[in-house]
Design an enzyme around this catalytic site. Structure first.
Site, mmCIF file in Angstrom:
data_model
loop_
_atom_site.group_PDB
_atom_site.id
_atom_site.type_symbol
_atom_site.label_atom_id
_atom_site.label_comp_id
_atom_site.label_asym_id
_atom_site.label_seq_id
_atom_site.Cartn_x
_atom_site.Cartn_y
_atom_site.Cartn_z
ATOM 1 N N TYR A 61 7.461 -5.618 -3.669
ATOM 2 C CA TYR A 61 6.282 -4.790 -3.894
ATOM 3 C C TYR A 61 6.641 -3.313 -3.709
ATOM 4 C CZ TYR A 61 3.446 -9.071 -3.512
ATOM 5 O OH TYR A 61 2.900 -10.316 -3.687
ATOM 6 N N GLN A 62 6.609 -2.594 -4.829
ATOM 7 C CA GLN A 62 6.901 -1.158 -4.840
ATOM 8 C C GLN A 62 8.200 -0.844 -4.103
ATOM 9 O OE1 GLN A 62 4.659 -1.140 -7.323
ATOM 10 N NE2 GLN A 62 4.411 1.021 -6.862
#
Length: 345
Positions: A61-62
């Site tokens: 995630y990111q």
């Protein structure tokens, strides 16, 4: 808030899991709609205040910034032993395979990196984010068992898997004395119910917790037709998953709206209340304070059997979309995921 055990593990979790994919540097990853750190911290703190103790993130995630935001917030706001932290690891990269990095070593490296991001000594639930068709499952389960035996992981879960894969993996683990998967995190909500074909039955028979993502269909179950949001506008992946069935799904979404009006609650509460009758703890993303509030309220909303049937009755077969379908090997045909009898109300 209500709490329950996570499958066969000794982890006690809130009935709502706060999904943290919406937290992370918006300029550093797949999604442009994620929140920077300050508002992410506010939402995490609000979730804690409302009794949520279960948080789900991932190394992907990111580019790890979600893990970092979550870790710093939890360290500042709560004692470590009072929360259940889940994170996920990705399959081996082409470079790792070319360089002879084994699945066991890949898992060790991924876990250590996640722990550095989180600033923690262990994670409560370590999740196999998607099936790695190029890694023998025996090696994956051994690597996960090594993580449990090291004390860095309390329990293991799987995500984006077929029922046969979960069953086979746990059989391999049992045969070798390894830790088994206690939970599965797949795509499941009121307008995508394909998990009811086999996965839900497998989990019920083996006390495996279901913690589905996309609980509100990326916001589609939370809004009347015509209403929008930043994520609805910019999340191209969600559009890929849901736009093709928008006309069929609209019938169900309209019924959610009707019941919301009848109960004088939000549409989110109705959709989540339905899902809570099926699973252990849905993963609910939040990019606004009110997203936490509606999720928490849903735990207290009880739908009648007649209302549950009313919501379920219009469902029609859906193609398998998302990570499970995209991650299939080339030998699998489209017909294998399209032509199946629909779960009905």
């Amino acid at each position: 808030m209500k709490y329950t055990k996570l499958g066969t593990s000794d982890l006690t979790v809130s009935r709502i899991c706060l999904g943290c994919m919406g937290f992370g540097d918006p300029a550093n990853g797949q999604h442009s709609w994620t929140l920077p750190e300050a508002p992410s911290r506010e939402i995490i703190k609000h979730g804690l205040d409302e009794g949520i103790n279960f948080f789900d993130t991932a190394i992907g995630y990111q580019n790890g910034t979600s893990e970092a935001y979550v870790g710093r917030a939890l360290r500042d706001f709560v004692k470590r032993e009072n929360v259940v932290v889940a994170t996920k690891f990705l399959p081996r990269t082409n470079d790792e395979i070319d360089n002879g990095i084994s699945p066991q070593e890949h898992i060790r490296r991924s876990l250590d990196m996640s722990l550095r991001h989180l600033g923690m000594d262990y994670v409560d639930l370590y999740i196999y984010h998607m099936w790695d068709y190029r890694s023998p499952i025996e090696d994956v389960m051994e690597g996960l068992n090594n993580a449990v035996e090291s004390g860095k992981v309390r329990a293991i879960g799987i995500a984006n898997a077929w029922a046969y894969q979960l069953s086979h993996a746990n059989d391999v683990a049992a045969a070798n004395g390894f830790a088994q998967f206690v939970s599965v995190q797949n795509h499941y909500n009121l307008i995508f119910r394909e998990e009811e074909r086999e996965m839900a039955r497998l989990c019920a028979e083996n006390n495996i917790a279901m913690t589905p993502y996309s609980a509100l269909a990326s916001g589609r179950l939370a809004r009347h037709p015509g209403e929008s949001s930043k994520r609805l506008q910019e999340d191209s992946y969600a559009k890929f998953k849901y736009d093709k069935t928008a006309q069929e799904d609209a019938v169900i979404i309209d019924r959610v709206a009707q019941l919301a009006q009848r109960h004088d609650v939000s549409m989110s509460e109705v959709a989540l209340a339905w899902l809570l009758t099926k699973v252990t703890a849905p993963v609910v993303g939040a990019t606004k304070m009110r997203h936490v509030d509606t999720a928490v309220k849903a735990v207290e909303l009880e739908l009648t059997p007649e209302e549950i049937q009313y919501l379920q009755e219009p469902y029609v077969p859906h193609a398998i979309v998302g990570v499970v379908a995209q991650n299939m090997p080339e030998s699998a045909t489209k017909e294998q995921v399209w032509t199946r009898e629909s779960p009905k109300g």
